[in-house]
Structure formats: structure tokens, C-alpha cells
Design a protein around this motif. Structure first.
Motif, short mmCIF file in Angstrom:
data_model
loop_
_atom_site.label_atom_id
_atom_site.label_comp_id
_atom_site.label_asym_id
_atom_site.label_seq_id
_atom_site.Cartn_x
_atom_site.Cartn_y
_atom_site.Cartn_z
N HIS A 36 -7.32 6.25 7.63
CA HIS A 36 -8.23 5.09 7.65
C HIS A 36 -7.66 3.99 8.53
N ALA A 37 -6.36 3.75 8.43
CA ALA A 37 -5.73 2.71 9.24
C ALA A 37 -5.85 3.03 10.72
N ALA A 47 0.84 -1.22 0.00
CA ALA A 47 0.00 0.00 0.00
C ALA A 47 0.87 1.26 0.00
N ASP A 48 0.24 2.40 0.26
CA ASP A 48 0.95 3.68 0.14
C ASP A 48 0.92 4.44 1.47
N ARG A 49 1.48 5.64 1.43
CA ARG A 49 1.55 6.49 2.63
C ARG A 49 0.70 7.74 2.47
N GLU A 50 -0.31 7.67 1.62
CA GLU A 50 -1.19 8.82 1.41
C GLU A 50 -1.98 9.12 2.69
N TRP A 89 1.73 -2.99 8.04
CA TRP A 89 0.55 -2.52 8.75
C TRP A 89 0.31 -3.45 9.93
N THR A 105 -5.03 6.96 3.40
CA THR A 105 -4.70 5.59 3.78
C THR A 105 -4.31 5.52 5.24
N LEU A 106 -3.46 6.44 5.69
CA LEU A 106 -2.98 6.45 7.06
C LEU A 106 -4.11 6.73 8.05
#
Length: 203
Positions: free
Chosen positions: A23-24, A14-17, A40, A20-21
Motif C-alpha cells: 500500500h505504501a 506501523a508494521d512490516r506486513e 515512512w 502495509t508495504l
């Protein structure tokens, strides 16, 4: 998260957008690289610090009483994360706070999710920490000190601030003896998710 391995690793990639972060974090998952790829994590148990259970060691109590410091919030986030990246830690080779990770968290800071707590002594940055605040939950990421007790002073004042604002606990993520000495405790992942995720879903 039930699919995580015995170390708490859910997956790699995945990415570091920012989306994304965020949501995690809202789902009890935090990022930490595995080699050159993004990992993750959602460990079981989870390390947490309840503000009312924070421990104040004698050395910290003396430093607080001395009062030769100034605490600031969000005035030099980039300096704090760079110092955290450069900090040498016992038993650790290199750092997980790579340039890519720093860039990602600086972006989160610009968007209002990542925050720093800074301790200045004699007009210079002496220690601090940074973390992520989403809804009613704060996730501590890393801390550093250039002067004795400076990082602990930062944590003390951060806990006071979060307690005043009704944060139920600080997510310390992975257990270590240093955190336990500060009053942190282990919480089963299932309980952590049940108790905390609802706070992270707050606006």
C-alpha cells in the motif's frame, strides 16, 4: 505526503506486513527505519532514473565488453539482500536493512513483489541489487558488489530489462552523487506522484 517534514519523513510506527508495504509503495511512500521504529518516507524532490538517460561510464563499458559474467534474476534473492545488509558504505554506520526488514522483503519476494538481479563471475555471486516492482513501477532498494563493477553490471541489465517491458522510470528514492553519476535526476514530489502513481496502480 504533503505533511512530510523537510527530510521527507511522514511518520513513525506501523508494521512490516506485506499489505502495509505494498500500500505504501503504491502511494509513493517507502519504508526505512528510524532508530528501532519503522519510518515512512516521501522526500521532495524524488530521485529517479529514466532508462533512456542511464549513463555508462568507461569502466563499466569495458566490463560489459569483457563479458566474463552471467546475469540472473530472482535465483538467490535472500543471498542478495543479506549481502546488501552487510555491505559497508562510506559515511554510514550500521545498516537500515535489519533482520526484520530482510524478513519483510523476503516475504514480498515470495509474494512476487520483490525481485533481485544477480551477477555471477566464475560461478560465484559477485554483486547484485534488489527492488520492488508494482504495476508499471520499479523501486530500487539496495545494491552490493564483491567484485569491481558487478553492481553496476546488475543495474545496467536491470535497466535494459525494465526498458524492454515499458517501465517509465526507476524510483531511486533518495538522491546521492553515486546515483547522479549513473544518470539519475531529481523530480519534484508532486510531479513524481502525478506521473508515477498511475503506473503503480496498474494490475
Amino acid at each position: 505526503v504533503e505533511t512530510a517534514d523537510e527530510h521527507g519523513l511522514l511518520g513513525v510506527g506501523a508494521d512490516r506486513e506485506p499489505a502495509t508495504l505494498v500500500h505504501a509503495y503504491r502511494h509513493g511512500i517507502f519504508p526505512m527505519p528510524v532508530g528501532r521504529r519503522m519510518g515512512w518516507w516521501s522526500p521532495d524532490p524524488r530521485c529517479v532514473l529514466r532508462p533512456e538517460k542511464r549513463k555508462v561510464a568507461t569502466s563499466l563499458r569495458q566490463a560489459l565488453k569483457k563479458g566474463n559474467y552471467e546475469v540472473r534474476f530472482d535465483t538467490c534473492f535472500e543471498d542478495v539482500i543479506r549481502h546488501c545488509s552487510a555491505a559497508k558504505r562510506k559515511g554510514q554506520r550500521g545498516t537500515w536493512i535489519t533482520k526484520e526488514m530482510m524478513d519483510a522483503y523476503i516475504r514480498l519476494h515470495q509474494l512476487g513483489f520483490a525481485h533481485s538481479t544477480e551477477v555471477f563471475m566464475e560461478g560465484e555471486l559477485a554483486g547484485g541489487l534488489y527492488g520492488i516492482a508494482i504495476g508499471g513501477m520499479y523501486s530500487g532498494e539496495s545494491m552490493f558488489h564483491l567484485r569491481p563493477e558487478a553492481s553496476k553490471i546488475a543495474l545496467y541489465h536491470l535497466v535494459q530489462r525494465l526498458k524492454e517491458r515499458g517501465f517509465p522510470l526507476i524510483d531511486c528514492q533518495v538522491t546521492n552523487q553515486h546515483l547522479l553519476n549513473l544518470g539519475a535526476e531529481e523530480m519534484p514530489r508532486k510531479e513524481f506522484l502525478k506521473q508515477v502513481i498511475k503506473d503503480r496502480q496498474k494490475p
